[in-house]
Design an enzyme around this catalytic site. Structure first.
Site, mmCIF file in Angstrom:
data_model
loop_
_atom_site.group_PDB
_atom_site.id
_atom_site.type_symbol
_atom_site.label_atom_id
_atom_site.label_comp_id
_atom_site.label_asym_id
_atom_site.label_seq_id
_atom_site.Cartn_x
_atom_site.Cartn_y
_atom_site.Cartn_z
ATOM 1 N N LYS A 18 0.842 -1.212 0.000
ATOM 2 C CA LYS A 18 0.000 0.000 0.000
ATOM 3 C C LYS A 18 0.864 1.244 0.000
ATOM 4 O O LYS A 18 2.039 1.211 0.372
ATOM 5 C CB LYS A 18 -0.923 0.012 1.219
ATOM 6 N N ASP A 146 -1.875 -1.883 9.941
ATOM 7 C CA ASP A 146 -2.050 -1.918 8.483
ATOM 8 C C ASP A 146 -2.595 -3.259 7.973
ATOM 9 O O ASP A 146 -2.898 -3.386 6.790
ATOM 10 C CB ASP A 146 -0.711 -1.654 7.779
HETATM 11 P P1 ATP Z 1 4.989 -0.761 8.439
HETATM 12 O O1 ATP Z 1 3.871 -1.686 8.039
HETATM 13 O O2 ATP Z 1 5.292 -0.764 9.908
HETATM 14 O O3 ATP Z 1 4.927 0.601 7.792
HETATM 15 P P2 ATP Z 1 6.981 -1.245 6.553
HETATM 16 O O4 ATP Z 1 5.999 -1.281 5.460
HETATM 17 O O5 ATP Z 1 7.875 -0.063 6.639
HETATM 18 O O6 ATP Z 1 6.275 -1.459 7.908
HETATM 19 P P3 ATP Z 1 7.669 -4.024 6.497
HETATM 20 O O7 ATP Z 1 8.417 -4.583 5.357
HETATM 21 O O8 ATP Z 1 6.246 -4.359 6.608
HETATM 22 O O9 ATP Z 1 7.922 -2.474 6.481
HETATM 23 O O10 ATP Z 1 8.396 -4.502 7.829
HETATM 24 C C1 ATP Z 1 8.976 -3.735 8.828
HETATM 25 C C2 ATP Z 1 9.755 -4.639 9.777
HETATM 26 O O11 ATP Z 1 8.927 -5.700 10.244
HETATM 27 C C3 ATP Z 1 10.925 -5.324 9.106
HETATM 28 O O12 ATP Z 1 12.095 -4.585 9.260
HETATM 29 C C4 ATP Z 1 11.027 -6.669 9.815
HETATM 30 O O13 ATP Z 1 11.931 -6.614 10.878
HETATM 31 C C5 ATP Z 1 9.646 -6.915 10.403
HETATM 32 N N1 ATP Z 1 8.866 -8.014 9.760
HETATM 33 C C6 ATP Z 1 8.119 -8.900 10.395
HETATM 34 N N2 ATP Z 1 7.512 -9.736 9.537
HETATM 35 C C7 ATP Z 1 7.866 -9.385 8.302
HETATM 36 C C8 ATP Z 1 7.565 -9.871 7.005
HETATM 37 N N3 ATP Z 1 6.769 -10.930 6.811
HETATM 38 N N4 ATP Z 1 8.092 -9.225 5.967
HETATM 39 C C9 ATP Z 1 8.901 -8.152 6.166
HETATM 40 N N5 ATP Z 1 9.251 -7.677 7.365
HETATM 41 C C10 ATP Z 1 8.735 -8.261 8.443
#
Ligand code: ATP
Length: 310
Positions: A18, A146
């Site tokens: 998203k 989210d």
């Molecule tokens: P947010 O949803 O908090 O905005 P984001 O979109 O910035 O997060 P994500 O890739 O969703 O980033 O992941 C953030 C952190 O969550 C990663 O650095 C990792 O340590 C942890 N994490 C836990 N599960 C997962 C997963 N399935 N995929 C990616 N990261 C994960």
């Protein structure tokens, strides 16, 4: 429930990443969280999750992009989601998950939340859990704000912590270029920086109840990319730029290369650039790639998590 051998299938669910087209962050609450008013749009970068029954819980991960930041233990949101559903239906064996990532890790695009959403649906289907979509969203909200949106997809307004959703009306499609960054940003660190910046009263007074700018909703309803470009807003942008000043250069490069507008996606560091149409998005991505950036073309809205038949 029953032995793993009774459910020998493999279920495949795809869920979208998203961007936040608008992100209004209210004052910090006594529990440390912030109320927000967000407009989410699901875009065509996808996470694929396969679930099958197993004796233990385990996960493997592959990706179109750098996946080194993805935990393979109980911290993984997909694994936690699988456990939630399995425990709910009293499944006493394990679940094997495989995730193929198309959403940048720690990029502010909700990739982990998309994995969780996909795993919720996949395990519900795999174990014939019969949880409704609303029940899955409720379970998902305990994993992250989210996650319910990744189940729903499309374009939606999120209030509360972002998990109280109302679908928004959208005409046509919007074309985006997403400029990724190899060094992820931690969402809590960006909120902490926002609180720090806001603690200086001259810079930011009281924020009160967060609200979505009606101009955003109007532009979405009209399918008007130029109007939407004028209304994009993310309260976390200032904090993300404060932690990573070089993101300002990416926004400037995007505008120079023909973007209608640019914005930090969620907590960053991914930059979302809005293009006039798909050809403009392709040209914009080419120009940014030529300048040494990694730029992905995507469009939105796209559907939320859904099972794919094989
Ligand atoms: P947010 O949803 O908090 O905005 P984001 O979109 O910035 O997060 P994500 O890739 O969703 O980033 O992941 C953030 C952190 O969550 C990663 O650095 C990792 O340590 C942890 N994490 C836990 N599960 C997962 C997963 N399935 N995929 C990616 N990261 C994960």
């Amino acid at each position: 429930m029953t032995l793993a051998d009774d459910f020998p299938r493999r279920v495949h669910v795809r869920a979208p990443g998203k961007i936040n087209i608008a992100f209004d962050v209210g004052d910090v609450q006594p529990d440390g969280y912030h109320d927000v008013a967000s407009v989410y749009q699901a875009v065509s970068l996808f996470e694929d999750v396969w679930a099958s029954t197993a004796d233990e819980y385990a996960i493997t991960v592959t990706g179109d992009l750098d996946i080194s930041g993805v935990p393979l233990d109980e911290a993984n949101l997909a694994l936690r989601a699988a456990r939630l559903v399995a425990e709910h239906v009293r499944w006493d064996a394990g679940i094997q998950l495989h995730v193929h990532k198309g959403v940048p890790v720690a990029g502010g695009m909700g990739g982990g939340s998309a994995d969780a959403a996909a795993a919720l649906l996949a395990v519900n289907e795999l174990l014939d859990g019969r949880l409704t979509t609303a029940e899955l969203q409720e379970l998902g909200a305990t994993l992250g704000a989210d996650v319910p949106f990744a189940v729903l997809g499309g374009t939606a307004i999120g209030t509360g912590r972002g998990d109280e959703l109302a679908p928004a009306l959208v005409r046509g499609r919007f074309d985006w270029v997403l400029v990724t960054n190899p060094d992820g940003l931690s969402t809590p660190a960006v909120y902490r920086e926002l609180d720090r910046l806001r603690a200086v009263p001259d810079i930011a007074p009281e924020h009160g109840v967060p609200q979505v700018d009606p101009a955003v909703l109007q532009a979405l309803r009209a399918g008007d990319a130029v109007a939407l470009a004028g209304a994009l807003r993310n309260d976390l942008q200032e904090a993300a730029l404060s932690l990573r000043p070089e993101l300002g250069d990416v926004l400037a490069a995007g505008r120079r290369a023909g973007a209608l507008a640019g914005i930090v996606s969620g907590s960053g560091p991914t930059i979302a650039l809005l293009a006039a149409d798909v050809d403009a998005a392709d040209a914009l991505a080419d120009a940014l790639e030529a300048a040494g950036h990694t730029a992905l073309v995507a469009h939105g809205p796209v559907p939320g998590a859904r099972a794919l038949m094989h």
